[in-house]
Design a protein around this motif. Structure first.
Motif, PDB file in Angstrom:
ATOM      1  N   LYS A 123      25.927  50.885 -25.626  1.00 24.55           N
ATOM      2  CA  LYS A 123      24.631  51.040 -25.275  1.00 24.55           C
ATOM      3  C   LYS A 123      24.679  50.211 -24.029  1.00 24.55           C
ATOM      4  O   LYS A 123      23.636  50.483 -23.167  1.00 24.55           O
ATOM      5  CB  LYS A 123      23.634  50.223 -26.127  1.00 24.55           C
ATOM      6  CG  LYS A 123      23.625  50.591 -27.583  1.00 24.55           C
ATOM      7  CD  LYS A 123      22.017  50.593 -28.274  1.00 24.55           C
ATOM      8  CE  LYS A 123      22.088  51.479 -29.330  1.00 24.55           C
ATOM      9  NZ  LYS A 123      20.507  51.091 -29.763  1.00 24.55           N
TER      10      LYS A 123
ATOM     11  N   PHE B  35      21.570  59.296 -38.758  1.00 28.24           N
ATOM     12  CA  PHE B  35      22.229  60.533 -37.688  1.00 28.24           C
ATOM     13  C   PHE B  35      23.080  59.924 -36.772  1.00 28.24           C
ATOM     14  O   PHE B  35      23.572  60.489 -35.940  1.00 28.24           O
ATOM     15  CB  PHE B  35      21.021  61.303 -37.063  1.00 28.24           C
ATOM     16  CG  PHE B  35      19.760  61.585 -37.730  1.00 28.24           C
ATOM     17  CD1 PHE B  35      19.977  62.540 -38.756  1.00 28.24           C
ATOM     18  CD2 PHE B  35      18.640  60.940 -37.827  1.00 28.24           C
ATOM     19  CE1 PHE B  35      18.952  63.307 -39.451  1.00 28.24           C
ATOM     20  CE2 PHE B  35      17.798  61.459 -38.538  1.00 28.24           C
ATOM     21  CZ  PHE B  35      17.752  62.571 -39.333  1.00 28.24           C
ATOM     22  N   GLN B  36      23.727  58.684 -37.237  1.00 31.18           N
ATOM     23  CA  GLN B  36      24.721  58.097 -36.200  1.00 31.18           C
ATOM     24  C   GLN B  36      26.155  58.598 -36.534  1.00 31.18           C
ATOM     25  O   GLN B  36      26.416  58.761 -37.886  1.00 31.18           O
ATOM     26  CB  GLN B  36      24.515  56.731 -36.198  1.00 31.18           C
ATOM     27  CG  GLN B  36      23.385  56.122 -35.559  1.00 31.18           C
ATOM     28  CD  GLN B  36      23.330  54.709 -35.511  1.00 31.18           C
ATOM     29  OE1 GLN B  36      23.288  53.899 -36.552  1.00 31.18           O
ATOM     30  NE2 GLN B  36      23.326  53.848 -33.987  1.00 31.18           N
ATOM     31  N   ALA B  37      27.038  58.601 -35.788  1.00 29.23           N
ATOM     32  CA  ALA B  37      28.598  58.989 -35.929  1.00 29.23           C
ATOM     33  C   ALA B  37      29.234  57.865 -36.462  1.00 29.23           C
ATOM     34  O   ALA B  37      28.991  56.773 -35.703  1.00 29.23           O
ATOM     35  CB  ALA B  37      29.087  59.561 -34.687  1.00 29.23           C
TER      36      ALA B  37
ATOM     37  N   ARG C 149      27.030  69.292 -32.798  1.00 29.73           N
ATOM     38  CA  ARG C 149      26.914  68.179 -33.854  1.00 29.73           C
ATOM     39  C   ARG C 149      26.008  67.383 -32.787  1.00 29.73           C
ATOM     40  O   ARG C 149      26.253  67.139 -31.618  1.00 29.73           O
ATOM     41  CB  ARG C 149      28.299  67.614 -33.820  1.00 29.73           C
ATOM     42  CG  ARG C 149      27.860  66.440 -34.912  1.00 29.73           C
ATOM     43  CD  ARG C 149      29.415  65.771 -35.473  1.00 29.73           C
ATOM     44  NE  ARG C 149      29.595  64.787 -34.563  1.00 29.73           N
ATOM     45  CZ  ARG C 149      30.587  63.882 -34.625  1.00 29.73           C
ATOM     46  NH1 ARG C 149      31.163  63.570 -35.817  1.00 29.73           N
ATOM     47  NH2 ARG C 149      30.666  62.895 -33.559  1.00 29.73           N
TER      48      ARG C 149
ATOM     49  N   LEU D 153      19.307  57.095 -28.010  1.00 31.37           N
ATOM     50  CA  LEU D 153      20.433  57.640 -27.515  1.00 31.37           C
ATOM     51  C   LEU D 153      20.735  58.999 -28.267  1.00 31.37           C
ATOM     52  O   LEU D 153      20.822  59.171 -29.327  1.00 31.37           O
ATOM     53  CB  LEU D 153      21.888  56.926 -27.848  1.00 31.37           C
ATOM     54  CG  LEU D 153      22.045  55.834 -26.679  1.00 31.37           C
ATOM     55  CD1 LEU D 153      23.340  55.347 -27.402  1.00 31.37           C
ATOM     56  CD2 LEU D 153      22.278  56.231 -25.405  1.00 31.37           C
TER      57      LEU D 153
ATOM     58  N   GLY E  80      19.104  52.840 -35.219  1.00 30.70           N
ATOM     59  CA  GLY E  80      20.357  52.344 -34.892  1.00 30.70           C
ATOM     60  C   GLY E  80      20.992  51.514 -36.168  1.00 30.70           C
ATOM     61  O   GLY E  80      20.648  51.068 -37.089  1.00 30.70           O
TER      62      GLY E  80
ATOM     63  N   THR F 170      24.237  63.722 -32.855  1.00 25.18           N
ATOM     64  CA  THR F 170      23.957  62.382 -33.353  1.00 25.18           C
ATOM     65  C   THR F 170      23.285  61.053 -32.535  1.00 25.18           C
ATOM     66  O   THR F 170      23.163  61.827 -31.377  1.00 25.18           O
ATOM     67  CB  THR F 170      25.525  61.648 -33.856  1.00 25.18           C
ATOM     68  OG1 THR F 170      26.364  61.582 -32.339  1.00 25.18           O
ATOM     69  CG2 THR F 170      26.125  62.447 -34.630  1.00 25.18           C
ATOM     70  N   GLY F 171      22.893  60.310 -33.213  1.00 22.33           N
ATOM     71  CA  GLY F 171      22.268  59.079 -32.372  1.00 22.33           C
ATOM     72  C   GLY F 171      21.351  58.461 -33.073  1.00 22.33           C
ATOM     73  O   GLY F 171      21.481  58.529 -34.548  1.00 22.33           O
ATOM     74  N   ASP F 172      20.647  57.381 -32.596  1.00 28.52           N
ATOM     75  CA  ASP F 172      19.708  56.596 -33.389  1.00 28.52           C
ATOM     76  C   ASP F 172      18.360  56.745 -33.210  1.00 28.52           C
ATOM     77  O   ASP F 172      17.380  56.049 -33.184  1.00 28.52           O
ATOM     78  CB  ASP F 172      19.969  55.181 -32.869  1.00 28.52           C
ATOM     79  CG  ASP F 172      19.529  54.878 -31.144  1.00 28.52           C
ATOM     80  OD1 ASP F 172      19.431  55.935 -30.538  1.00 28.52           O
ATOM     81  OD2 ASP F 172      19.665  53.904 -30.774  1.00 28.52           O
ATOM     82  N   PHE F 173      17.978  58.163 -33.136  1.00 29.49           N
ATOM     83  CA  PHE F 173      17.002  58.932 -33.099  1.00 29.49           C
ATOM     84  C   PHE F 173      16.233  58.992 -34.775  1.00 29.49           C
ATOM     85  O   PHE F 173      16.921  58.783 -35.495  1.00 29.49           O
ATOM     86  CB  PHE F 173      16.865  59.912 -32.491  1.00 29.49           C
ATOM     87  CG  PHE F 173      17.877  60.970 -33.079  1.00 29.49           C
ATOM     88  CD1 PHE F 173      17.569  62.018 -34.055  1.00 29.49           C
ATOM     89  CD2 PHE F 173      19.056  61.146 -32.562  1.00 29.49           C
ATOM     90  CE1 PHE F 173      18.713  62.742 -34.739  1.00 29.49           C
ATOM     91  CE2 PHE F 173      19.926  62.082 -33.165  1.00 29.49           C
ATOM     92  CZ  PHE F 173      20.043  62.807 -34.184  1.00 29.49           C
TER      93      PHE F 173
ATOM     94  N   ASP G 238      31.482  56.344 -33.815  1.00 30.86           N
ATOM     95  CA  ASP G 238      30.791  55.716 -32.612  1.00 30.86           C
ATOM     96  C   ASP G 238      30.363  54.345 -32.573  1.00 30.86           C
ATOM     97  O   ASP G 238      30.213  53.580 -31.644  1.00 30.86           O
ATOM     98  CB  ASP G 238      29.813  56.657 -32.162  1.00 30.86           C
ATOM     99  CG  ASP G 238      30.066  57.957 -31.496  1.00 30.86           C
ATOM    100  OD1 ASP G 238      31.579  58.389 -31.345  1.00 30.86           O
ATOM    101  OD2 ASP G 238      29.584  59.079 -31.493  1.00 30.86           O
TER     102      ASP G 238
ATOM    103  N   LEU H 267      28.953  62.177 -40.491  1.00 30.82           N
ATOM    104  CA  LEU H 267      29.026  62.361 -38.932  1.00 30.82           C
ATOM    105  C   LEU H 267      29.670  61.445 -38.324  1.00 30.82           C
ATOM    106  O   LEU H 267      30.051  60.387 -38.733  1.00 30.82           O
ATOM    107  CB  LEU H 267      27.468  62.045 -38.770  1.00 30.82           C
ATOM    108  CG  LEU H 267      26.619  63.199 -39.148  1.00 30.82           C
ATOM    109  CD1 LEU H 267      24.965  62.682 -38.670  1.00 30.82           C
ATOM    110  CD2 LEU H 267      26.561  64.481 -38.591  1.00 30.82           C
TER     111      LEU H 267
END
Lengths: 248, 89
Positions: free
Chosen positions: A177, A51-53, B29, B14, A78, B31-34, A56, A248
Motif C-alpha cells: 500500500k 477478493f485479495q490474492a 484475474r 486497490l 482488506g 484481485t484487491g481490497d474492494f 500479495d 486467489l
C-alpha cells in the motif's frame, strides 16, 4: 426489533468466518433474530478479504513457520492481522429493511453507535468513508459488509493493543500500500486504542455493549447449538482449506 | 504473455488486474481490497474482460464490465478497464 447480543464463545478463525455465512443465512431465512456478536479468538490469524490474492497480502513463509491461520472471509475489503485479546471484532446481522440502500450511507450508519461508544471512553475516532474507523494518528479499524437476500452482515475489527511490528512481518502492507518509506509509513497507518485510553479491552467492549443497548432494544443471547455445529462443519469443508483460502 | 497492473482508487481501494494474453486476453484475474455484491459475480467480472483482442478500446472494456449484473463498491468499470489496458501495454 430486538437484538440478541452474543458476547461469548472462543473459536478458531475458520469457525469464526464460517459462522458469518451460517448466521446471515439463518437471518435471511427468518430463523434468527437480529444479532450483535462479539468475537473471541483462539490464536493469531489473518482475515483475508474475499477478493485479495493470498500471496500479495501475507508473508507466505512467515505465516507457515509460525502456524498463523490465514482465512479468506466472505466479505470484501482488506486483510486484517488479529491476535486474541489485542483486537475487538463484532458482527451485526440485521434485516435489509433496517439498513440504508446506499452502501456508503449504510457503513456510516452502522458504525455510528460504535464510534459514539469509543468517544465515550475517550478515543478521538471518526468514520472515514468507505469503511474505516480512524483516529487522527491512523486507522483504528475497518468494517466490511455482505448482503444475502433480506439480510445484511456488517462486521468490524479494531485494534485494541495489536503488535504492529508483528503485523508488518505477517502482512505485506509495506510493499502493497505504501510506495516509499514503506515500513515506517505503514506502521503509522495503524493506530491502536491502548495508546490513547486507559480503559481495558473488556471495558471498551462493555462501553460498546452499553451504547448499543441505549440505541437499540437488546437482550443477551446465545449461539444456537445447531448454528455452531453447521459452522464447524463448514470450517472443515471450506474455511480451513487451501482450496478456499488460496483460491486467489 | 502474462502481465499485471494495479490501480489505486482515490478512496483507497486497490484493484489489481493480471492478464494472460497473446493476440487476445485469454485469462484475467481481478484481485484487491474492494467489495462486490453479490460476491459470486467475481467470476463473471473476470470473464467480461476475457476474449478481447489486445487492441481493445477502453470503452469496449467498460461496456463489457457494466453488462455484468454486479454492484462494484469502492471501484468502477473504468478502474478495471484502465488496469487491464495498463497490464497489456
Amino acid at each position: 426489533m430486538t437484538y440478541r447480543v452474543i458476547d461469548e464463545g472462543v473459536y478458531s478463525e475458520p469457525v469464526q468466518q464460517a459462522l458469518e455465512g451460517v448466521l446471515i443465512e439463518r437471518l435471511d431465512a427468518g430463523d434468527l433474530e437480529p444479532t450483535l456478536r462479539f468475537w473471541y479468538r483462539e490464536s493469531p490469524a489473518v482475515a483475508l478479504g474475499r477478493f485479495q490474492a493470498y500471496a500479495d497480502e501475507v508473508a507466505v513463509d512467515y505465516v507457515e513457520e509460525h502456524d498463523i491461520d490465514v482465512v479468506r472471509r466472505l466479505t470484501g475489503g482488506g486483510a486484517m492481522y488479529v491476535e486474541p485479546g489485542a483486537v475487538i471484532t463484532y458482527s451485526l446481522y440485521l434485516p435489509r429493511e433496517a439498513v440504508a440502500d446506499d452502501i456508503e450511507a449504510s457503513y456510516a450508519e452502522l458504525d455510528r453507535w460504535a464510534i459514539d461508544a469509543l468517544r465515550e471512553v475517550g478515543l478521538d475516532v471518526s468514520h472515514e468513508p468507505l469503511n474505516d474507523i480512524s483516529h487522527p494518528d491512523g486507522k483504528i479499524g475497518g468494517a466490511a459488509q455482505l448482503r444475502k437476500g433480506d439480510a445484511v452482515l456488517h462486521h468490524t475489527t479494531m485494534s485494541y493493543d495489536l503488535d504492529t511490528s508483528e503485523m508488518l512481518r505477517v502482512l505485506r502492507i509495506g510493499e502493497e500500500k505504501v510506495s516509499d518509506k514503506a515500513i515506517e509509513s505503514a506502521e503509522k497507518r495503524v493506530a491502536v486504542m491502548s495508546d490513547y485510553v486507559d480503559a481495558s479491552r473488556e471495558e471498551v467492549i462493555d462501553a460498546l455493549t452499553e451504547t448499543f443497548a441505549d440505541r437499540f432494544e437488546a437482550e443477551p443471547g446465545r449461539l444456537p447449538d445447531d448454528v455452531l455445529d453447521e459452522a464447524r462443519r463448514r470450517a472443515v469443508e471450506t474455511f480451513a482449506t487451501d482450496e478456499w483460502n488460496r483460491q486467489l | 504473455m502474462h502481465d499485471s497492473a494495479t490501480v489505486k482508487v482515490p478512496d483507497g481501494k486497490l484493484v489489481e488486474v493480471a492478464v494472460t494474453y497473446d493476440d487476445r486476453l485469454t485469462d484475467v484475474r481481478v484481485t484487491g481490497d474492494f467489495f462486490l455484491e453479490p460476491p459470486e459475480s467475481h467470476a463473471a467480472l473476470e470473464a467480461a474482460l476475457e476474449g478481447h483482442p489486445t487492441d481493445v478500446s477502453r470503452e469496449t472494456l467498460v461496456e463489457a464490465v457494466e453488462a455484468v449484473d454486479a454492484r462494484l463498491i469502492g471501484f468502477d468499470a473504468g478502474h478495471l478497464a484502465d488496469a487491464t489496458l495498463e497490464a497489456i501495454r
